[in-house]
Write an enzyme that holds these catalytic residues in place. Structure first.
Site, PDB file in Angstrom:
ATOM      1  N   PHE A  66       0.812  -1.218   0.000  1.00 42.99           N
ATOM      2  CA  PHE A  66       0.000   0.000   0.000  1.00 42.99           C
ATOM      3  C   PHE A  66       0.845   1.268   0.000  1.00 42.99           C
ATOM      4  O   PHE A  66       0.377   2.333  -0.421  1.00 42.99           O
ATOM      5  CB  PHE A  66      -0.966  -0.005   1.191  1.00 42.99           C
ATOM      6  CG  PHE A  66      -0.423   0.483   2.500  1.00 42.99           C
ATOM      7  CD1 PHE A  66      -0.649   1.782   2.924  1.00 42.99           C
ATOM      8  CD2 PHE A  66       0.299  -0.361   3.341  1.00 42.99           C
ATOM      9  CE1 PHE A  66      -0.156   2.234   4.142  1.00 42.99           C
ATOM     10  CE2 PHE A  66       0.776   0.078   4.556  1.00 42.99           C
ATOM     11  CZ  PHE A  66       0.558   1.384   4.957  1.00 42.99           C
ATOM     12  N   LYS A  67       2.098   1.161   0.417  1.00 43.16           N
ATOM     13  CA  LYS A  67       2.953   2.345   0.441  1.00 43.16           C
ATOM     14  C   LYS A  67       3.170   2.923  -0.959  1.00 43.16           C
ATOM     15  O   LYS A  67       3.464   4.112  -1.106  1.00 43.16           O
ATOM     16  CB  LYS A  67       4.307   2.015   1.074  1.00 43.16           C
ATOM     17  CG  LYS A  67       4.226   1.406   2.478  1.00 43.16           C
ATOM     18  CD  LYS A  67       3.659   2.369   3.487  1.00 43.16           C
ATOM     19  CE  LYS A  67       3.545   1.765   4.873  1.00 43.16           C
ATOM     20  NZ  LYS A  67       4.803   1.530   5.555  1.00 43.16           N
ATOM     21  N   ASP A  68       3.011   2.095  -2.001  1.00 40.92           N
ATOM     22  CA  ASP A  68       3.179   2.582  -3.374  1.00 40.92           C
ATOM     23  C   ASP A  68       2.202   3.708  -3.697  1.00 40.92           C
ATOM     24  O   ASP A  68       2.506   4.592  -4.511  1.00 40.92           O
ATOM     25  CB  ASP A  68       2.956   1.448  -4.380  1.00 40.92           C
ATOM     26  CG  ASP A  68       4.060   0.416  -4.367  1.00 40.92           C
ATOM     27  OD1 ASP A  68       5.226   0.781  -4.120  1.00 40.92           O
ATOM     28  OD2 ASP A  68       3.763  -0.773  -4.598  1.00 40.92           O
ATOM     29  N   THR A 114       7.818   0.566   3.255  1.00 44.49           N
ATOM     30  CA  THR A 114       8.097   1.946   2.855  1.00 44.49           C
ATOM     31  C   THR A 114       9.390   2.033   2.061  1.00 44.49           C
ATOM     32  O   THR A 114       9.470   2.741   1.052  1.00 44.49           O
ATOM     33  CB  THR A 114       8.186   2.867   4.094  1.00 44.49           C
ATOM     34  OG1 THR A 114       6.886   3.021   4.647  1.00 44.49           O
ATOM     35  CG2 THR A 114       8.720   4.244   3.726  1.00 44.49           C
TER      36      THR A 114
END
Length: 462
Positions: free
Chosen positions: A111-113, A144
């Site tokens: 999800f950090k993308d 991250t």
């Protein structure tokens, strides 16, 4: 739109200066001076937008024309063109009342993308437009680092150094960071925990002279751009449920260790998105659960778990929530954070705890419960959860209320955490991009956990 510090000792600054400052120069965190309020008509109009179109509208509220709209649109389009699913963050139904918001379709399967593809492009844009040097310094509990590196690798005018806890991230996470050959990337494996890495980052950014001399910029969620980017998918998920006429009471269950992902949901709610309940899902490192239940914020003993990216005791975004909890009183926040630094503990009064419990529910998922949830959903619904998402789903199941819809944030592809998946005798096939990592050479430097050792590496690199 101006940005101010939670500690009140930084002059109001614009969007670009805010993302370049990262951690506020007074040691606080930057927040918008005011939160835009959205009407029901605006929400209805936004329901028809694609993910990129929605992101453009939300970012526009916070950028305040510092970046021309056409340039901002290009940044957004370029950032989300790298995702494998056309919807960017698709919503999947698991069973009646339970959905997952899949946030792992970006280049590094995490999800950090979603925030870091945008922030990487934004930094590159600012570097070109202002002819400025961008030296990115960040810490990671696993995801991250890979996302940040992927966002800026090979880009002119940018160098990036990422700290990760040595041998405390999954093998795939380690490989995603350390198999990058680009000369503008440095990986430091720190002998310690993620909390040690995060402490070092905050202390180096708090050294304002060092920060300015070496042009240090933040990639962690202390950077307000990260939070703003993450608010978008709360809106998008709500609208996709509205498409299916599932609107009513919609809850979001958020696996979190650093309080960033759930703070983005809190911000979306304060903007006017009708979120019913935000559920804070932790693992056995449950300082945040204890805070919601008892009003005590105090780190305990570090525990290694099957969900290592949430093995965090000190949540870097917690201060942003305190700012709103205390009515945007910077002096009160400063006093609380000074007390926490001196005593390692904060206790809030009963009236504040009542507000916290109105804002959040919380549940800490035990190690075996996490694995049980993976097994249950694989066997009953043919859906494979990574262990972090499993914490979110377990918390959602535990706190479910009949007639309310639960959306659990699915934060990573299960292939990133095969060590945990295999404990339940589940075999999975790696995506081609991940399988290819195992044949690549690694590049990393193992260092001790002192500020001076990190500074020495940074001076040589930058």
């Amino acid at each position: 739109m101006d940005y101010i510090s939670t500690r009140g000792k930084v002059e109001a600054i614009g969007f670009i200066d805010a993302i370049l400052m990262g951690l506020a120069d007074d040691g606080g965190l930057l927040v918008p001076k005011h939160i835009p309020q959205l009407s029901a008509d605006t929400l209805q109009a936004w329901q028809k937008l694609s993910y990129s179109e929605l992101a453009l509208e939300i970012f526009s509220l916070y950028v305040n024309n510092e970046i021309p709209r056409e340039d901002l649109k290009q940044l957004v389009d370029d950032s989300y063109a790298t995702f494998r699913d056309e919807a960017v963050t698709p919503v999947r139904r698991l069973h009646d009342g339970m959905y997952v918001l899949e946030l792992f379709h970006g280049p590094t399967f995490a999800f950090k993308d979603i925030a870091l593809q945008f922030l990487g492009n934004l930094y590159s844009y600012v570097s070109r437009k202002t002819n400025s040097i961008i030296h990115i310094l960040g810490a990671t509990s696993g995801d991250t680092g890979a996302s940040a590196i992927e966002g800026v690798r090979g880009k002119e005018g940018i160098r990036i150094c990422i700290l990760h806890p040595h041998q405390k991230v999954s093998k795939v996470q380690e490989l995603q960071m350390t198999t990058v050959e680009d000369a503008n990337v440095l990986n430091l494996a720190v002998e310690g925990t993620f909390d040690d890495c995060q402490r070092i980052i905050k202390e180096l950014f708090a050294d304002v002279a060092f920060k300015h001399h070496y042009h240090l910029r933040a990639i962690n969620s202390i950077n307000i751009a990260r939070i703003l980017a993450q608010t978008v998918y709360y809106f998008y998920a709500y609208f996709r449920l509205a498409d299916q006429e599932q609107v009513g009471k919609v809850n979001f269950s958020v696996p979190t260790g650093n309080f960033g992902d759930i703070f983005a949901g809190y911000l979306a709610q304060k903007m006017g998105l009708p979120i019913n309940k935000l559920i804070l899902a932790t693992n056995e490192n449950n300082i945040l659960e204890r805070f919601v239940h008892e009003g005590v914020y105090q780190p305990g003993a570090f525990r290694g778990t099957h969900s290592p990216s949430m093995d965090i005791q000190v949540a870097s975004n917690f201060e942003r929530y305190l700012f709103y909890l205390y009515g945007e009183d910077a002096e009160a926040v400063t006093a609380i954070m000074e007390q926490f630094k001196a005593e390692g503990r904060v206790t809030i009064p009963a009236d504040k705890l009542q507000t916290v419990q109105a804002d959040f529910a919380a549940y800490g998922v035990q190690n075996e419960e996490c694995l049980d949830t993976i097994s249950t959903y694989y066997e009953n619904y043919n859906y494979l959860l990574d262990p972090h998402t499993a914490c979110g789903v377990a918390a959602a199941d535990k706190l479910a209320v009949d007639g309310e819809v639960m959306v659990a944030l699915s934060t990573a592809h299960p292939a990133k955490f095969d060590e945990s998946i295999r404990l339940r005798d589940i075999e999975q096939t790696y995506p081609e991009q991940i399988q290819a990592l195992f044949d690549k050479k690694q590049f990393q430097t193992v260092v001790g956990g002192s500020n001076d050792e990190i500074k020495e590496q940074l001076v040589k690199f930058f």
